[in-house]
Scaffold this active site. Structure first.
Site, PDB file in Angstrom:
ATOM      1  N   LEU A  86      15.525  48.584  62.241  1.00 16.81           N
ATOM      2  CA  LEU A  86      14.461  49.488  62.675  1.00 16.81           C
ATOM      3  C   LEU A  86      15.051  50.474  63.670  1.00 16.81           C
ATOM      4  CD1 LEU A  86      11.474  47.037  63.302  1.00 16.81           C
ATOM      5  CD2 LEU A  86      11.418  48.990  61.753  1.00 16.81           C
ATOM      6  N   SER A  87      14.768  51.759  63.488  1.00 16.30           N
ATOM      7  CA  SER A  87      15.182  52.749  64.480  1.00 16.30           C
ATOM      8  C   SER A  87      14.296  52.646  65.711  1.00 16.30           C
ATOM      9  CB  SER A  87      15.099  54.166  63.896  1.00 16.30           C
ATOM     10  OG  SER A  87      16.050  54.348  62.881  1.00 16.30           O
ATOM     11  N   ALA A  88      14.727  53.270  66.804  1.00 19.48           N
ATOM     12  CA  ALA A  88      13.955  53.263  68.044  1.00 19.48           C
ATOM     13  C   ALA A  88      12.634  54.001  67.841  1.00 19.48           C
ATOM     14  CB  ALA A  88      14.753  53.910  69.167  1.00 19.48           C
TER      15      ALA A  88
END
Length: 363
Positions: A63-65
């Protein structure tokens, strides 16, 4: 990558922080972020980190930030009925938020390299549809995921209104990505260490805007078969909805209008909605530098002479908050009511039809 805003205690507080820092700027994007709890896309043992503004990776799951996803959502300028292609669709978190905005007549496709991640994304999508009360507040464009390398998409595929790539794109693949767009479409991707927005303004005309400095793992190059031929990725067909689906959408829409009219009628009789539960007041945090370290992004705060005064103000604010929390609460938050679900279950209809209208959702 991330760290541009402070950690939240829950999903709503994370969104509050993203709004405060101007990463979320529009109501549509805010509604989509609030509707889907980020923690639901984490493995159980890692959920304590779900509301930090940091990327998360475990095996192939990534998951990206939150600050990256919010910039992507804002840059895509999503509208109901558009077609969307997510290259490197991962857990399906972003695709599901996009689907809330696209609505029932949009197109929502994803390409993911790893089969175990596609299985994970399908499980999370099924959980959202069957259990989330947020599902009934929107008409959803359900994502469809296919396995394959996004650099091997069949050349006869349809073009899309919106495209996002969740991995670093090498310069030599820029034109390949652009060709996935319709005229008037928007492509968002990490290109040369910058999150980049490209708008196709004509058959051979483009506008490019650099949004944010980022560091993404690069796209994985295709592995050709023994014969030297690549494995073409065939995207899902753009199919017309069935008559049953169209009927369900129309009936649910009519019921929502009735619920809204009933609510307006109650308000007209002098009945006021209870005040919302007051959330913790946010403090502004000034982020002045972003530091890259081992492909992660961290925001650091540089102190200034005015910070001493701010610290005093923060201490006073904390004292007032503690005093407020120590007082007996006259207003306790009530659990949310799913009015659509209650209305459908109260209708004089056979149970199978009720369950169909509710997408066979569990409570």
């Amino acid at each position: 990558m991330g760290g541009a805003v402070s950690a939240g205690e829950d999903n709503d507080e994370l969104i509050d922080n993203l709004k405060e820092a101007q990463y979320i700027r529009t109501e549509l994007v805010e509604q989509a972020f609030r509707a889907i709890d980020r923690a639901d896309y984490y493995l159980e043992e890692f959920k304590d980190n779900a509301y930090k503004d940091l990327a998360w990776k475990h095996g192939n799951i990534h998951l990206s930030a939150p600050c990256i996803y919010s910039e992507v959502m804002e840059a895509l300028d999503l509208q109901p009925g558009l077609s969307f292609l997510n290259l490197g669709s991962g857990t399906g978190y972003l695709s599901s938020m996009v689907g809330l905005i696209l609505g029932p007549f949009g197109v929502n496709h994803g390409v993911e390299l790893h089969s175990d991640v596609i299985e994970y994304a399908k499980q999370k999508l099924d959980f959202f549809i069957k259990t989330s009360d947020s599902f009934d507040k929107f008409e959803f464009c359900e994502p469809s995921f296919v396995i394959g390398n996004c650099l091997e998409i069949s050349p006869d595929c349809t073009q899309y209104d919106r495209v996002y790539c969740g991995a670093g794109v090498q310069k030599e693949h820029e034109d390949y990505m652009k060709n996935l767009l319709k005229v008037g479409g928007i492509l968002v991707m990490p290109l040369e260490e910058k999150l980049t927005k490209i708008t196709r303004t004509g058959p051979s005309a483009w506008e490019t805007k650099k949004i944010l400095a980022v560091s993404f793992a690069p796209l994985i190059q295709p592995n050709h078969t023994d014969s030297g031929k690549s494995r073409l990725v065939h995207l899902p067909p753009v199919a017309v909805r069935s008559l049953q689906d169209l009927a369900r959408i129309a009936i649910r829409g009519t019921i929502k209008k009735i619920i809204h009219q009933e609510a307006l009628g109650r308000a007209g009789d002098g009945l006021k909605s209870p005040p919302r539960f007051k959330r913790r007041r946010l403090r502004r945090r000034r982020m002045e530098t972003i530091v890259f370290l081992d492909k992660e992004v961290f925001a650091s705060r540089i102190s200034s002479p005015s910070d001493d005064n701010n610290n005093c103000e923060d201490m006073e604010e904390e004292r007032l908050e503690e005093e407020e929390e120590s007082k007996p609460s006259e207003l306790k938050p009530e659990p949310p009511v799913n009015f659509l679900r209650e209305k459908v279950l109260s209708l004089p209809l056979p149970d199978p039809l009720k369950y169909y209208l509710l997408y066979y959702r569990e409570k």
